[in-house]
Motif scaffolding. Sequence first.
Motif, PDB file in Angstrom:
ATOM      1  N   UNK A 160       0.841  -1.201   0.000  1.00  0.00           N
ATOM      2  CA  UNK A 160       0.000   0.000   0.000  1.00  0.00           C
ATOM      3  C   UNK A 160       0.875   1.250   0.000  1.00  0.00           C
ATOM      4  N   UNK A 161       1.950   1.223   0.761  1.00  0.00           N
ATOM      5  CA  UNK A 161       2.875   2.359   0.801  1.00  0.00           C
ATOM      6  C   UNK A 161       3.540   2.569  -0.559  1.00  0.00           C
ATOM      7  N   UNK A 162       3.929   1.476  -1.205  1.00  0.00           N
ATOM      8  CA  UNK A 162       4.529   1.574  -2.545  1.00  0.00           C
ATOM      9  C   UNK A 162       3.545   2.209  -3.521  1.00  0.00           C
ATOM     10  N   UNK A 163       2.282   1.793  -3.435  1.00  0.00           N
ATOM     11  CA  UNK A 163       1.256   2.343  -4.329  1.00  0.00           C
ATOM     12  C   UNK A 163       1.043   3.828  -4.052  1.00  0.00           C
ATOM     13  N   UNK A 164       0.980   4.194  -2.782  1.00  0.00           N
ATOM     14  CA  UNK A 164       0.782   5.604  -2.423  1.00  0.00           C
ATOM     15  C   UNK A 164       1.900   6.481  -2.980  1.00  0.00           C
ATOM     16  N   UNK A 165       3.111   5.970  -2.981  1.00  0.00           N
ATOM     17  CA  UNK A 165       4.255   6.758  -3.441  1.00  0.00           C
ATOM     18  C   UNK A 165       4.236   6.985  -4.952  1.00  0.00           C
ATOM     19  N   UNK A 166       3.499   6.182  -5.688  1.00  0.00           N
ATOM     20  CA  UNK A 166       3.403   6.409  -7.133  1.00  0.00           C
ATOM     21  C   UNK A 166       2.547   7.633  -7.453  1.00  0.00           C
ATOM     22  N   UNK A 167       1.637   7.983  -6.526  1.00  0.00           N
ATOM     23  CA  UNK A 167       0.701   9.099  -6.706  1.00  0.00           C
ATOM     24  C   UNK A 167      -0.136   8.933  -7.968  1.00  0.00           C
ATOM     25  N   UNK A 168      -0.446   7.679  -8.302  1.00  0.00           N
ATOM     26  CA  UNK A 168      -1.280   7.376  -9.467  1.00  0.00           C
ATOM     27  C   UNK A 168      -2.422   6.453  -9.065  1.00  0.00           C
ATOM     28  N   UNK A 169      -3.474   6.459  -9.864  1.00  0.00           N
ATOM     29  CA  UNK A 169      -4.609   5.576  -9.589  1.00  0.00           C
ATOM     30  C   UNK A 169      -4.221   4.123  -9.846  1.00  0.00           C
ATOM     31  N   UNK A 170      -4.702   3.236  -8.973  1.00  0.00           N
ATOM     32  CA  UNK A 170      -4.337   1.820  -9.034  1.00  0.00           C
ATOM     33  C   UNK A 170      -5.587   0.953  -9.076  1.00  0.00           C
ATOM     34  N   UNK A 171      -5.531  -0.103  -9.884  1.00  0.00           N
ATOM     35  CA  UNK A 171      -6.573  -1.124  -9.885  1.00  0.00           C
ATOM     36  C   UNK A 171      -6.003  -2.377  -9.232  1.00  0.00           C
ATOM     37  N   UNK A 172      -6.694  -2.885  -8.228  1.00  0.00           N
ATOM     38  CA  UNK A 172      -6.280  -4.103  -7.530  1.00  0.00           C
ATOM     39  C   UNK A 172      -7.096  -5.291  -8.030  1.00  0.00           C
ATOM     40  N   UNK A 173      -6.450  -6.457  -8.073  1.00  0.00           N
ATOM     41  CA  UNK A 173      -7.143  -7.681  -8.430  1.00  0.00           C
ATOM     42  C   UNK A 173      -6.440  -8.853  -7.778  1.00  0.00           C
ATOM     43  N   UNK A 174      -7.114  -9.995  -7.746  1.00  0.00           N
ATOM     44  CA  UNK A 174      -6.531 -11.187  -7.155  1.00  0.00           C
ATOM     45  C   UNK A 174      -7.300 -11.668  -5.941  1.00  0.00           C
ATOM     46  N   UNK A 175      -6.995 -12.897  -5.503  1.00  0.00           N
ATOM     47  CA  UNK A 175      -7.733 -13.472  -4.383  1.00  0.00           C
ATOM     48  C   UNK A 175      -7.400 -12.816  -3.044  1.00  0.00           C
ATOM     49  N   UNK A 176      -6.395 -11.935  -3.039  1.00  0.00           N
ATOM     50  CA  UNK A 176      -6.086 -11.199  -1.819  1.00  0.00           C
ATOM     51  C   UNK A 176      -7.007 -10.011  -1.588  1.00  0.00           C
ATOM     52  N   UNK A 177      -7.756  -9.594  -2.620  1.00  0.00           N
ATOM     53  CA  UNK A 177      -8.626  -8.415  -2.486  1.00  0.00           C
ATOM     54  C   UNK A 177      -9.683  -8.595  -1.404  1.00  0.00           C
ATOM     55  N   UNK A 178     -10.473  -9.679  -1.416  1.00  0.00           N
ATOM     56  CA  UNK A 178     -11.479  -9.803  -0.360  1.00  0.00           C
ATOM     57  C   UNK A 178     -10.887  -9.943   1.030  1.00  0.00           C
ATOM     58  N   UNK A 179      -9.665 -10.427   1.131  1.00  0.00           N
ATOM     59  CA  UNK A 179      -9.008 -10.587   2.434  1.00  0.00           C
ATOM     60  C   UNK A 179      -8.530  -9.246   2.980  1.00  0.00           C
ATOM     61  N   UNK A 180      -8.015  -8.377   2.089  1.00  0.00           N
ATOM     62  CA  UNK A 180      -7.362  -7.144   2.532  1.00  0.00           C
ATOM     63  C   UNK A 180      -8.079  -5.872   2.084  1.00  0.00           C
ATOM     64  N   UNK A 181      -9.268  -5.999   1.521  1.00  0.00           N
ATOM     65  CA  UNK A 181      -9.985  -4.829   1.012  1.00  0.00           C
ATOM     66  C   UNK A 181     -10.208  -3.782   2.093  1.00  0.00           C
ATOM     67  N   UNK A 182     -10.618  -4.198   3.266  1.00  0.00           N
ATOM     68  CA  UNK A 182     -10.882  -3.234   4.343  1.00  0.00           C
ATOM     69  C   UNK A 182      -9.601  -2.543   4.789  1.00  0.00           C
ATOM     70  N   UNK A 183      -8.516  -3.303   4.906  1.00  0.00           N
ATOM     71  CA  UNK A 183      -7.241  -2.700   5.289  1.00  0.00           C
ATOM     72  C   UNK A 183      -6.781  -1.688   4.255  1.00  0.00           C
ATOM     73  N   UNK A 184      -6.935  -2.031   2.987  1.00  0.00           N
ATOM     74  CA  UNK A 184      -6.522  -1.121   1.928  1.00  0.00           C
ATOM     75  C   UNK A 184      -7.289   0.191   1.995  1.00  0.00           C
ATOM     76  N   UNK A 185      -8.563   0.129   2.348  1.00  0.00           N
ATOM     77  CA  UNK A 185      -9.373   1.352   2.425  1.00  0.00           C
ATOM     78  C   UNK A 185      -8.829   2.323   3.460  1.00  0.00           C
ATOM     79  N   UNK A 186      -8.136   1.810   4.474  1.00  0.00           N
ATOM     80  CA  UNK A 186      -7.546   2.668   5.505  1.00  0.00           C
ATOM     81  C   UNK A 186      -6.116   3.091   5.177  1.00  0.00           C
ATOM     82  N   UNK A 187      -5.440   2.294   4.350  1.00  0.00           N
ATOM     83  CA  UNK A 187      -4.017   2.540   4.078  1.00  0.00           C
ATOM     84  C   UNK A 187      -3.775   3.426   2.860  1.00  0.00           C
ATOM     85  N   UNK A 188      -4.679   3.391   1.886  1.00  0.00           N
ATOM     86  CA  UNK A 188      -4.425   4.073   0.616  1.00  0.00           C
ATOM     87  C   UNK A 188      -4.821   5.548   0.660  1.00  0.00           C
ATOM     88  N   UNK A 189      -3.979   6.371   0.056  1.00  0.00           N
ATOM     89  CA  UNK A 189      -4.251   7.815  -0.047  1.00  0.00           C
ATOM     90  C   UNK A 189      -4.439   8.233  -1.507  1.00  0.00           C
TER      91      UNK A 189
END
Length: 247
Positions: A160-189
């Motif tokens: 999430x930190x790596x994604x934030x540092x790009x300062x670009x919009x990101x699309x997530x996919x994969x079986x990890x999304x339902x596991x970490x979706x809530x965490x990502x909502x708090x981590x991503x800027x």
Amino acid sequence: MKIIAIDSSGLVASAAIVEDDKLVGEYNIQHKKTHSQTLLPMLNELKNMVELDMSTVDAIALAAGPGSFTGLRIGSATAKGLGFALNVPLVEIPTLDGLACNLYGTDKLVCPIMDARRDQVYTGIYEFVRERGCSRCQNLKNYELSCLFPQCAVSIEEIADKCNKTEREVIFLGDGVPVFEEKLSHLLTIPYSFAPAHMNRQRAAAFAMLAFRYIKEGKVVDAKDHAPEYLRLSQAERERKGEHAAN
């Protein structure tokens, strides 16, 4: 050129037959069965359905890892068996690269995440860029997958930190999304979204399309030389290593 592609690296078992620019057939299933029960019957049914002459196959593409240790071993054994039987090379596609190709041509960054357990994900960050000399070309076939952050096993906080540092919009996919979706909502800027159901899991056809480029670049291996890329030790290996350290 005709390629058989298989993927058993995650929850989905997938097999595809691709000939040049034509997807001849694809079989995807995510159900409560092990890949050892599904992969070979899927391949056999697909072969029979499209009346495939196995002697016309030029290569076997597979998800080479990371992913489920058992799933990767099943896929590896299947691909090696086909490679030996047909006397054709294997094309090893990094799992996260193949998963990212589901979103081919998007102008957003792509971040596949697979649940690696132990509070980690297998992940990477990708973008699609036009091939050289195609800056004005509108043909989607002229995009190349570019890796900004190579596949690895890290915490969801780190990616999430790596994604934030790009300062670009990101699309997530994969079986990890339902596991970490809530965490990502708090981590991503940054602006972000999640791929829809028909694009958010591994598909063998995506691995096959990458395989055509790999073959042109000479990135093939003999069946005898293939080994899965796990990225980290299995639980049994970790326990054995801990026992040796304790002794």
